[in-house]
Design an enzyme around this catalytic site. Structure first.
Site, PDB file in Angstrom:
ATOM      1  N   ASP A   7       0.973  -1.166   0.081  1.00 13.36           N
ATOM      2  CA  ASP A   7       0.067  -0.080  -0.122  1.00 13.36           C
ATOM      3  C   ASP A   7       0.852   1.260  -0.073  1.00 13.36           C
ATOM      4  O   ASP A   7       1.521   1.566   1.062  1.00 13.36           O
ATOM      5  CB  ASP A   7      -1.017  -0.062   1.205  1.00 13.36           C
ATOM      6  CG  ASP A   7      -1.888   1.366   1.377  1.00 13.36           C
ATOM      7  OD1 ASP A   7      -1.877   2.132   0.458  1.00 13.36           O
ATOM      8  OD2 ASP A   7      -2.183   1.436   2.594  1.00 13.36           O
ATOM      9  N   GLY A   9       1.075   5.268  -0.267  1.00 19.59           N
ATOM     10  CA  GLY A   9       0.337   6.461  -0.454  1.00 19.59           C
ATOM     11  C   GLY A   9       1.067   7.645  -0.610  1.00 19.59           C
ATOM     12  O   GLY A   9       2.161   7.491  -0.984  1.00 19.59           O
ATOM     13  N   SER A  11       2.312   9.481   1.968  1.00 26.26           N
ATOM     14  CA  SER A  11       2.938   9.843   2.887  1.00 26.26           C
ATOM     15  C   SER A  11       3.457   8.585   3.725  1.00 26.26           C
ATOM     16  O   SER A  11       4.333   8.644   4.227  1.00 26.26           O
ATOM     17  CB  SER A  11       2.468  10.683   3.874  1.00 26.26           C
ATOM     18  OG  SER A  11       1.244  10.344   4.367  1.00 26.26           O
ATOM     19  N   PHE A  13       3.858   4.083   3.443  1.00 24.03           N
ATOM     20  CA  PHE A  13       4.414   2.684   2.625  1.00 24.03           C
ATOM     21  C   PHE A  13       4.020   1.571   3.652  1.00 24.03           C
ATOM     22  O   PHE A  13       4.887   1.390   4.491  1.00 24.03           O
ATOM     23  CB  PHE A  13       5.749   2.897   1.864  1.00 24.03           C
ATOM     24  CG  PHE A  13       6.163   2.086   0.953  1.00 24.03           C
ATOM     25  CD1 PHE A  13       5.033   1.189   0.196  1.00 24.03           C
ATOM     26  CD2 PHE A  13       7.415   1.483   0.398  1.00 24.03           C
ATOM     27  CE1 PHE A  13       5.299   0.045  -0.692  1.00 24.03           C
ATOM     28  CE2 PHE A  13       7.587   0.656  -0.437  1.00 24.03           C
ATOM     29  CZ  PHE A  13       6.639  -0.097  -1.231  1.00 24.03           C
ATOM     30  N   LYS A  14       3.229   0.921   3.413  1.00 26.55           N
ATOM     31  CA  LYS A  14       2.976  -0.287   3.988  1.00 26.55           C
ATOM     32  C   LYS A  14       2.900  -1.606   3.142  1.00 26.55           C
ATOM     33  O   LYS A  14       2.681  -1.496   2.036  1.00 26.55           O
ATOM     34  CB  LYS A  14       1.641  -0.263   4.996  1.00 26.55           C
ATOM     35  CG  LYS A  14       1.676   1.072   5.823  1.00 26.55           C
ATOM     36  CD  LYS A  14       0.383   0.885   6.599  1.00 26.55           C
ATOM     37  CE  LYS A  14      -0.872   1.479   5.894  1.00 26.55           C
ATOM     38  NZ  LYS A  14      -2.077   1.480   6.624  1.00 26.55           N
ATOM     39  N   ASP A 100      -7.297   3.551  -3.318  1.00 26.08           N
ATOM     40  CA  ASP A 100      -7.297   3.431  -1.845  1.00 26.08           C
ATOM     41  C   ASP A 100      -8.795   3.587  -1.353  1.00 26.08           C
ATOM     42  O   ASP A 100      -9.147   2.862  -0.451  1.00 26.08           O
ATOM     43  CB  ASP A 100      -6.352   4.664  -1.112  1.00 26.08           C
ATOM     44  CG  ASP A 100      -6.666   5.993  -1.639  1.00 26.08           C
ATOM     45  OD1 ASP A 100      -7.338   6.402  -2.585  1.00 26.08           O
ATOM     46  OD2 ASP A 100      -6.269   6.829  -0.966  1.00 26.08           O
ATOM     47  N   ARG A 101      -9.360   4.673  -1.961  1.00 26.83           N
ATOM     48  CA  ARG A 101     -10.786   4.540  -1.525  1.00 26.83           C
ATOM     49  C   ARG A 101     -11.630   3.369  -1.863  1.00 26.83           C
ATOM     50  O   ARG A 101     -12.395   2.786  -1.135  1.00 26.83           O
ATOM     51  CB  ARG A 101     -11.585   5.725  -1.925  1.00 26.83           C
ATOM     52  CG  ARG A 101     -11.110   7.015  -1.688  1.00 26.83           C
ATOM     53  CD  ARG A 101     -11.377   8.378  -2.324  1.00 26.83           C
ATOM     54  NE  ARG A 101     -12.758   8.547  -2.088  1.00 26.83           N
ATOM     55  CZ  ARG A 101     -13.732   9.461  -2.895  1.00 26.83           C
ATOM     56  NH1 ARG A 101     -13.056  10.041  -3.568  1.00 26.83           N
ATOM     57  NH2 ARG A 101     -15.064   9.662  -2.820  1.00 26.83           N
ATOM     58  N   THR A 171      -2.149  30.563  19.746  1.00 25.11           N
ATOM     59  CA  THR A 171      -2.284  30.225  18.490  1.00 25.11           C
ATOM     60  C   THR A 171      -1.971  28.720  18.117  1.00 25.11           C
ATOM     61  O   THR A 171      -2.843  28.233  17.364  1.00 25.11           O
ATOM     62  CB  THR A 171      -0.999  30.951  17.819  1.00 25.11           C
ATOM     63  OG1 THR A 171      -1.305  32.247  17.777  1.00 25.11           O
ATOM     64  CG2 THR A 171      -1.273  30.764  16.165  1.00 25.11           C
TER      65      THR A 171
END
EC number: 2.7.1.33
Length: 242
Positions: A7, A9, A11, A13-14, A100-101, A171
């Site tokens: 997988d 993505g 940001s 990586f699996k 991914d969805r 802030t």
């Protein structure tokens, strides 16, 4: 030799092994930039078939594919289709629906009416009816991306830090409260509308690397960190039988 699921993505990586339909422990790999880390790539596992789902930049995807083709006898890249394993996508042009969805919906099918929320670079929300019909969804910036965008336009606004408060008095707290609060509000609104549309109970499923900061504010939610890999395993089973 085992098959493997990957997988990739924007940001994270699996990967996980896949043996007779059973997913092994998930490993989070070093994320790769367009310059690539050759050593990290060479450390990728080896096996019979690699199944890759990627929403990463084309250059990163290409580099990963090149190495997978060396490490595996066969490489298959998951792609969104109109109907698969009982799920039917709402998009008129399914190829425009992120893989991914798509895989997250495959992974959640069979659990009744579900609102599937992915929190990564983007915040994605999709409604899947119990009969497998995808009823559409939303895409927004995740809280992390909101912070990055604000910092990019106003450097004095910090990228991280702060505590969630309904009415913040500094802030950093105001930033995390505003960005996380926007995500929570969108999810809650979507869940409300899902109940209204289906007139039935709807389960809320969350996945993705940015989920942890939202879980305390969402009440009755199911955290499914492996949802995309679960869906990729289903896609792999279908692909193997085509």
């Amino acid at each position: 030799m085992n098959d493997w699921l990957f997988d990739l993505g924007n940001s994270r990586f699996k990967c996980a092994s896949l043996r007779e339909g059973v997913i092994g422990p998930v490993t989070v790999l070093p994320y790769l930039t367009e310059t690539m880390d050759a050593f990290a790539l060479q450390e990728l596992p080896r096996g019979r078939v690699a199944y890759l789902a990627s929403v990463a930049a084309p250059a990163i995807t290409t580099h990963v594919l090149e190495v997978l083709k060396i490490h595996f006898e066969q490489v298959q890249v998951a792609a969104t289709v109109a109907a698969c394993a009982g799920v039917r996508i709402a998009y008129a042009h399914p190829e425009r629906f992120g893989v991914d969805r798509f895989l997250a919906l495959l992974g959640s099918y069979g659990e009744g009416n579900v609102l599937v929320v992915g929190v990564g670079t983007a915040l994605t929300i999709d409604l899947l009816a119990a009969n497998g019909c995808h009823l559409g969804g939303r895409i927004s910036a995740s809280p992390t991306l909101m912070r990055q965008a604000l910092h990019a336009r106003a450097e004095q606004l910090p990228l991280s830090g702060g505590n969630y408060l309904e009415f913040a008095e500094d802030t950093e707290d105001a930033l995390v409260s505003g960005c996380n609060g926007a995500a929570v509000a969108l999810i809650e609104r979507s869940l409300y509308e899902a109940h209204q549309r289906l007139d039935q109970s709807v389960r809320l499923l969350l996945h993705g690397g940015g989920v942890a900061s939202l879980l305390p504010w969402l009440g009755d939610v199911v955290h499914r960190p492996t949802l995309v890999l679960d869906g990729l395993a289903i896609w792999a089973a279908v692909a193997a039988n085509v």
